[in-house]
Design a protein around this motif. Structure first.
Motif, PDB file in Angstrom:
ATOM      1  N   SER A 133      -2.626  -4.575  -2.712  1.00  0.00           N
ATOM      2  CA  SER A 133      -2.197  -4.785  -1.323  1.00  0.00           C
ATOM      3  C   SER A 133      -2.876  -6.010  -0.726  1.00  0.00           C
ATOM      4  O   SER A 133      -2.236  -6.850  -0.076  1.00  0.00           O
ATOM      5  N   ARG A 184       2.452   1.302  -3.719  1.00  0.00           N
ATOM      6  CA  ARG A 184       1.560   1.327  -4.883  1.00  0.00           C
ATOM      7  C   ARG A 184       0.285   2.151  -4.679  1.00  0.00           C
ATOM      8  O   ARG A 184      -0.328   2.584  -5.647  1.00  0.00           O
ATOM      9  N   ARG A 185      -0.128   2.306  -3.440  1.00  0.00           N
ATOM     10  CA  ARG A 185      -1.386   2.988  -3.137  1.00  0.00           C
ATOM     11  C   ARG A 185      -2.558   2.351  -3.876  1.00  0.00           C
ATOM     12  O   ARG A 185      -3.490   3.027  -4.313  1.00  0.00           O
ATOM     13  N   ASP A 186      -2.474   1.022  -3.997  1.00  0.00           N
ATOM     14  CA  ASP A 186      -3.526   0.269  -4.689  1.00  0.00           C
ATOM     15  C   ASP A 186      -4.096  -0.756  -3.701  1.00  0.00           C
ATOM     16  O   ASP A 186      -3.384  -1.676  -3.273  1.00  0.00           O
ATOM     17  N   TRP A 196       0.828  -1.210   0.000  1.00  0.00           N
ATOM     18  CA  TRP A 196       0.000   0.000   0.000  1.00  0.00           C
ATOM     19  C   TRP A 196       0.865   1.263   0.000  1.00  0.00           C
ATOM     20  O   TRP A 196       0.569   2.233  -0.700  1.00  0.00           O
ATOM     21  N   SER A 197       1.957   1.247   0.771  1.00  0.00           N
ATOM     22  CA  SER A 197       2.834   2.414   0.852  1.00  0.00           C
ATOM     23  C   SER A 197       3.495   2.707  -0.491  1.00  0.00           C
ATOM     24  O   SER A 197       3.720   3.875  -0.843  1.00  0.00           O
TER      25      SER A 197
END
Length: 248
Positions: free
Chosen positions: A78, A72-74, A69-70
């Motif tokens: 995640s 790719r922010r996806d 998450w950190s």
């Protein structure tokens, strides 16, 4: 000196457990193997707790979720990463023919977290089920302790399936078991208060990475601290299984 009031007999059978034969009630036959209530609970708790490997298998999916998450922010990526590593752990356990209970618990946790997060579209909601579980357990522990039906008493009862099938509440007839089980439960009450006190503010602040670190740190490491406190209770306590042993 008066007899210990915490060690009343199990329907008068446990009091004579050291003198009963094979025709004794099942609960008396079970208690006869122990000298103190603490010894009994220590054995039953050790049977219900997984080792270090289970702790690692539970922590890595959460850490991987936060890492992906950190970067790719996806949310989907995640969750897929966390689910994939949990699946790998499960396959390894199956190939090695080892107990898969704890990895199944972790996999179920990942699935439930994914449901919450995907439904809302918010990454922090992946941690909501765990917090709700902690809150529910906190309420349950407090209520059952106040009512003198501590959950750890059922740990003792269920650990003896044959006896439990005949009388699920046999352990409650022994006041010593109830008292010590309540003391252990209060330790978990304190643990869940700490967990919620730290994670709830992070959740509302939408701090996903911090939530992941807190979840891991307040998982097994904090649980081991709680177990240490429980161990101190069990090691220092001397509540006799047989009330006759407390007599002058």
């Amino acid at each position: 000196m008066a007899p210990d009031r915490e060690a009343e007999p199990v329907a008068s059978a446990a009091a004579d457990s050291s003198r009963l034969g094979s025709d004794a009630p099942p609960e008396a036959q079970d208690l006869r193997r122990y000298t103190t209530v603490e010894e009994l609970l220590k054995e039953k708790l050790s049977e219900a707790i997984g080792g270090w490997r289970g702790a690692v298998e539970s922590a890595i999916p959460t850490l991987l979720f936060a890492l992906v998450w950190s970067v790719r922010r996806d949310l989907r990526e995640s969750l897929l990463a966390a689910g994939a590593v949990a699946l790998v752990f499960l396959v390894v356990r199956l190939v090695q023919r080892q107990d898969v209970r704890f990895i199944l618990y972790a996999a179920a946790g990942v699935g439930i977290s994914a449901f919450f997060a995907l439904r809302s579209g918010r990454a922090e909601d992946a941690f909501l089920p765990g917090m709700l579980q902690n809150a529910g357990l906190l309420v349950l522990l407090v209520v059952t302790n106040v009512l003198r039906w501590p959950l750890f008493g059922f740990v003792v009862g269920v650990a003896e399936p044959d006896v439990f099938a005949q009388d699920p509440t046999w352990w409650r007839k022994h006041r010593g078991i109830v008292t010590v089980a309540c003391r252990l439960a209060w330790v978990l009450v304190a643990l869940n208060v700490v967990r919620l006190g730290i994670m709830v503010p992070l959740y509302f602040a939408e701090q996903v990475a911090a939530l992941a670190v807190a979840k891991v740190a307040l998982g097994w490491p904090a649980y081991l601290v709680a177990l240490t406190a429980m161990g101190a209770i069990l090691v220092r306590g001397r509540t006799p299984i047989d009330p006759a042993a407390a007599a002058p």
